[in-house]
Write an enzyme that holds these catalytic residues in place. Structure first.
Site, PDB file in Angstrom:
ATOM      1  N   GLY A 159       3.546  -4.734   4.499  1.00  0.00           N
ATOM      2  CA  GLY A 159       2.833  -4.371   5.726  1.00  0.00           C
ATOM      3  C   GLY A 159       3.331  -5.183   6.904  1.00  0.00           C
ATOM      4  O   GLY A 159       3.704  -6.344   6.746  1.00  0.00           O
ATOM      5  N   HIS A 181      -6.023  -1.304  11.092  1.00  0.00           N
ATOM      6  CA  HIS A 181      -4.684  -1.741  11.484  1.00  0.00           C
ATOM      7  C   HIS A 181      -4.612  -2.315  12.888  1.00  0.00           C
ATOM      8  O   HIS A 181      -3.556  -2.813  13.285  1.00  0.00           O
ATOM      9  CB  HIS A 181      -3.693  -0.595  11.290  1.00  0.00           C
ATOM     10  CG  HIS A 181      -3.495  -0.273   9.841  1.00  0.00           C
ATOM     11  ND1 HIS A 181      -4.419   0.454   9.128  1.00  0.00           N
ATOM     12  CD2 HIS A 181      -2.521  -0.630   8.970  1.00  0.00           C
ATOM     13  CE1 HIS A 181      -4.010   0.543   7.871  1.00  0.00           C
ATOM     14  NE2 HIS A 181      -2.874  -0.097   7.742  1.00  0.00           N
ATOM     15  N   LEU A 182      -5.742  -2.291  13.625  1.00  0.00           N
ATOM     16  CA  LEU A 182      -5.756  -3.018  14.901  1.00  0.00           C
ATOM     17  C   LEU A 182      -5.478  -4.497  14.652  1.00  0.00           C
ATOM     18  O   LEU A 182      -4.990  -5.203  15.528  1.00  0.00           O
ATOM     19  CB  LEU A 182      -7.120  -2.861  15.587  1.00  0.00           C
ATOM     20  CG  LEU A 182      -7.420  -1.468  16.139  1.00  0.00           C
ATOM     21  CD1 LEU A 182      -8.851  -1.405  16.642  1.00  0.00           C
ATOM     22  CD2 LEU A 182      -6.445  -1.137  17.263  1.00  0.00           C
ATOM     23  N   ARG A 206      -3.276  -5.648  12.756  1.00  0.00           N
ATOM     24  CA  ARG A 206      -1.850  -5.880  12.512  1.00  0.00           C
ATOM     25  C   ARG A 206      -0.956  -5.485  13.678  1.00  0.00           C
ATOM     26  O   ARG A 206       0.151  -5.987  13.804  1.00  0.00           O
ATOM     27  CB  ARG A 206      -1.409  -5.077  11.283  1.00  0.00           C
ATOM     28  CG  ARG A 206      -1.876  -5.703  10.026  1.00  0.00           C
ATOM     29  CD  ARG A 206      -1.457  -5.047   8.756  1.00  0.00           C
ATOM     30  NE  ARG A 206      -0.486  -4.006   8.772  1.00  0.00           N
ATOM     31  CZ  ARG A 206      -0.295  -3.169   7.748  1.00  0.00           C
ATOM     32  NH1 ARG A 206      -1.049  -3.297   6.661  1.00  0.00           N
ATOM     33  NH2 ARG A 206       0.621  -2.243   7.784  1.00  0.00           N
ATOM     34  N   ASP A 224      -3.170 -11.533   5.819  1.00  0.00           N
ATOM     35  CA  ASP A 224      -4.216 -11.915   4.859  1.00  0.00           C
ATOM     36  C   ASP A 224      -4.273 -13.428   4.594  1.00  0.00           C
ATOM     37  O   ASP A 224      -5.261 -13.925   4.086  1.00  0.00           O
ATOM     38  CB  ASP A 224      -3.990 -11.205   3.515  1.00  0.00           C
ATOM     39  CG  ASP A 224      -3.897  -9.697   3.666  1.00  0.00           C
ATOM     40  OD1 ASP A 224      -4.508  -9.163   4.609  1.00  0.00           O
ATOM     41  OD2 ASP A 224      -3.209  -9.057   2.848  1.00  0.00           O
ATOM     42  N   GLY A 265      -7.749  -8.115   4.362  1.00  0.00           N
ATOM     43  CA  GLY A 265      -7.628  -9.368   3.617  1.00  0.00           C
ATOM     44  C   GLY A 265      -7.319  -9.185   2.144  1.00  0.00           C
ATOM     45  O   GLY A 265      -7.273 -10.147   1.385  1.00  0.00           O
ATOM     46  N   ARG A 266      -7.191  -7.908   1.721  1.00  0.00           N
ATOM     47  CA  ARG A 266      -7.004  -7.601   0.292  1.00  0.00           C
ATOM     48  C   ARG A 266      -8.069  -8.311  -0.536  1.00  0.00           C
ATOM     49  O   ARG A 266      -9.243  -8.221  -0.207  1.00  0.00           O
ATOM     50  CB  ARG A 266      -5.587  -7.976  -0.165  1.00  0.00           C
ATOM     51  CG  ARG A 266      -4.528  -7.087   0.452  1.00  0.00           C
ATOM     52  CD  ARG A 266      -3.313  -7.005  -0.424  1.00  0.00           C
ATOM     53  NE  ARG A 266      -2.647  -8.291  -0.538  1.00  0.00           N
ATOM     54  CZ  ARG A 266      -1.537  -8.480  -1.235  1.00  0.00           C
ATOM     55  NH1 ARG A 266      -0.975  -7.474  -1.877  1.00  0.00           N
ATOM     56  NH2 ARG A 266      -0.977  -9.662  -1.299  1.00  0.00           N
ATOM     57  N   GLY A 283       5.302 -10.708   2.233  1.00  0.00           N
ATOM     58  CA  GLY A 283       4.193 -11.286   1.485  1.00  0.00           C
ATOM     59  C   GLY A 283       4.557 -11.351   0.013  1.00  0.00           C
ATOM     60  O   GLY A 283       5.739 -11.238  -0.352  1.00  0.00           O
TER      61      GLY A 283
HETATM   62  O1  F6P Z   1      -1.633  -7.028   3.253  1.00  0.00           O
HETATM   63  C1  F6P Z   1      -1.875  -6.625   4.552  1.00  0.00           C
HETATM   64  C2  F6P Z   1      -2.853  -5.488   4.603  1.00  0.00           C
HETATM   65  O2  F6P Z   1      -3.116  -5.178   5.953  1.00  0.00           O
HETATM   66  C3  F6P Z   1      -4.142  -5.720   3.837  1.00  0.00           C
HETATM   67  O3  F6P Z   1      -5.042  -6.541   4.519  1.00  0.00           O
HETATM   68  C4  F6P Z   1      -4.623  -4.310   3.631  1.00  0.00           C
HETATM   69  O4  F6P Z   1      -5.439  -4.234   2.488  1.00  0.00           O
HETATM   70  C5  F6P Z   1      -3.344  -3.552   3.427  1.00  0.00           C
HETATM   71  O5  F6P Z   1      -2.302  -4.337   3.985  1.00  0.00           O
HETATM   72  C6  F6P Z   1      -3.344  -2.189   4.054  1.00  0.00           C
HETATM   73  O6  F6P Z   1      -2.168  -1.554   3.685  1.00  0.00           O
HETATM   74  P1  F6P Z   1      -1.654  -0.199   4.357  1.00  0.00           P
HETATM   75  O7  F6P Z   1      -1.046  -0.554   5.678  1.00  0.00           O
HETATM   76  O8  F6P Z   1      -0.678   0.309   3.391  1.00  0.00           O
HETATM   77  O9  F6P Z   1      -2.845   0.695   4.553  1.00  0.00           O
END
Ligand code: F6P
Length: 370
Positions: free
Chosen positions: A12, A284-285, A287, A140, A183-184, A115
């Protein structure tokens, strides 16, 4: 001594990826006279016709504040295969093809930004004779052996800002507002943002909760005259006696995706408390977009240190932050175990001492009774 290093970003995206790429390129080309080749879409760019491009100082100009990754990224891809039983394996033929292409492209060593999943793939390359140095990336913050992964502090800023905004609307409507954060299977974002944003309840995977305990806290606040409550729930928060809640269970190439705990809490808490509740999934905000100043600084230091580590002959290592300094640690150690929030750690204690509930079944014993 190497002539050419490759760089790729996997898993990610996280704020600061481009800042690392910039630091790697400027350090490698400017300080050591090396060539840098950017590999596109994670390790996938090493397969088939290959997708790569040379990176010079001119190519990375202006990248410090830019979100995402100019190289593109992929989750897992073809380098990890999941069987129907959920067992992961690394297909030999795929690695062999990638290593042959690395040789053909004249790449002597790799800097891998990723990661746990991406770094696990990189270990295989190192084993197959391609020296690798890893850079710890994930919002995370769940990688072991490093105090911080880049991207985490920016995600924290965004979650904290969301909590600030939810406070005013919650207070105006006398509502329970639930913020679901990423945060998984760890609660770093929830815990840190919950503290920084003054949440009343923090739900994290490391401390299983009961809905009754959360509702008790909300009722107690009402009785004390605070007619609204803020709950921050990590996507991997676990109710005692129940299963984790997933958006989807994944497939051969995609990991399972957590999500849905927020709206589940919303429904249950409305029933238990009789109050109106709303849920916001920050998603995803957390990220996307610009890294904050700290992550730009950390990413730059990580990138530069990663090149120095390679030049110093280190391999199979990851740059890591320990006691304020960037050092190197074996990648194998960093990925051996997920770094979880210590349930009896200082921050959890501080949260409780400042009135925050974790919704534990025995939560009352951590708080002074009236
Ligand atoms: O590992 C980063 C992360 O944003 C996690 O917090 C989340 O569970 C996952 O990736 C989401 O993944 P994707 O972008 O595939 O939906």
């Amino acid at each position: 001594m190497y002539k050419t290093i490759g760089i790729l970003t996997g898993g990610g995206d996280a704020p600061g990826l481009n800042a690392v790429i910039r630091a790697v390129v400027t350090t490698a080309t400017g300080q050591y006279g090396l060539n840098v080749i950017g590999i596109e879409d994670g390790f996938e760019g090493l397969l088939g016709e290959t997708q790569t491009r040379p990176l010079t100082a001119a190519d990375v100009r202006g990248l410090l504040p830019r979100g995402g990754t100019i190289l593109g990224t992929r989750n897992r891809g073809k380098f990890v295969e999941r069987s129907a039983e959920g067992v992961d394996s690394k297909p030999d033929a795929v690695y062999k093809e990638a290593v042959e292409n690395i040789r053909r492209l004249g790449i002597d060593a790799l800097v891998v930004l990723g990661g746990e999943g991406t770094l696990a793939i990189s270990v295989e390359f190192d084993r197959l004779g391609v020296p690798v140095v890893g850079v710890p990336k994930t919002i995370d913050n769940d990688l072991a052996c490093t105090e911080l992964t880049f991207g985490f502090i920016t995600a924290l800023d965004i979650a904290t800002d969301a909590l600030d905004r939810l406070h005013t609307t919650a207070e105006s409507h006398d509502r329970v507002m639930i913020l679901e954060v990423m945060g998984r299977n760890t609660g770093w974002i929830a815990l840190h943002s919950g503290l920084a944003g003054g949440a009343d309840v923090i739900l994290i995977p490391e401390i299983p909760f009961t809905m009754k305990s959360v509702a008790d806290r909300i009722r107690a606040r009402d009785e004390a005259g605070s007619n609204f409550s803020i709950v921050v729930a990590a996507e991997g928060a676990l109710e005692t006696g129940r299963e984790l809640i997933y958006q989807d269970k994944g497939d051969r190439q995609h990991a399972p995706r957590l999500g849905g705990i927020g709206s589940y809490c919303q429904r249950e808490l409305e029933t238990l408390t009789g109050k109106e509740a709303r849920c916001v999934v920050l998603g995803h905000l957390q990220r996307g977009g610009r890294p904050n100043a700290f992550d730009r600084m950390l990413a730059t230091n990580y990138g530069s240190c990663a090149v120095r580590a390679l030049v110093d002959g280190k391999r199979g290592m990851m740059v890591a932050l320990q006691a304020g300094d960037v050092i190197t640690v074996p990648i194998s150690l960093a990925i051996a175990n997920v770094k979880t929030v210590p349930a009896d750690g200082q921050l959890v204690r501080t949260a409780r001492d400042t009135g925050i509930s974790f919704g534990a079944p025995d939560e009352a014993r951590y708080h002074r009774q009236p």
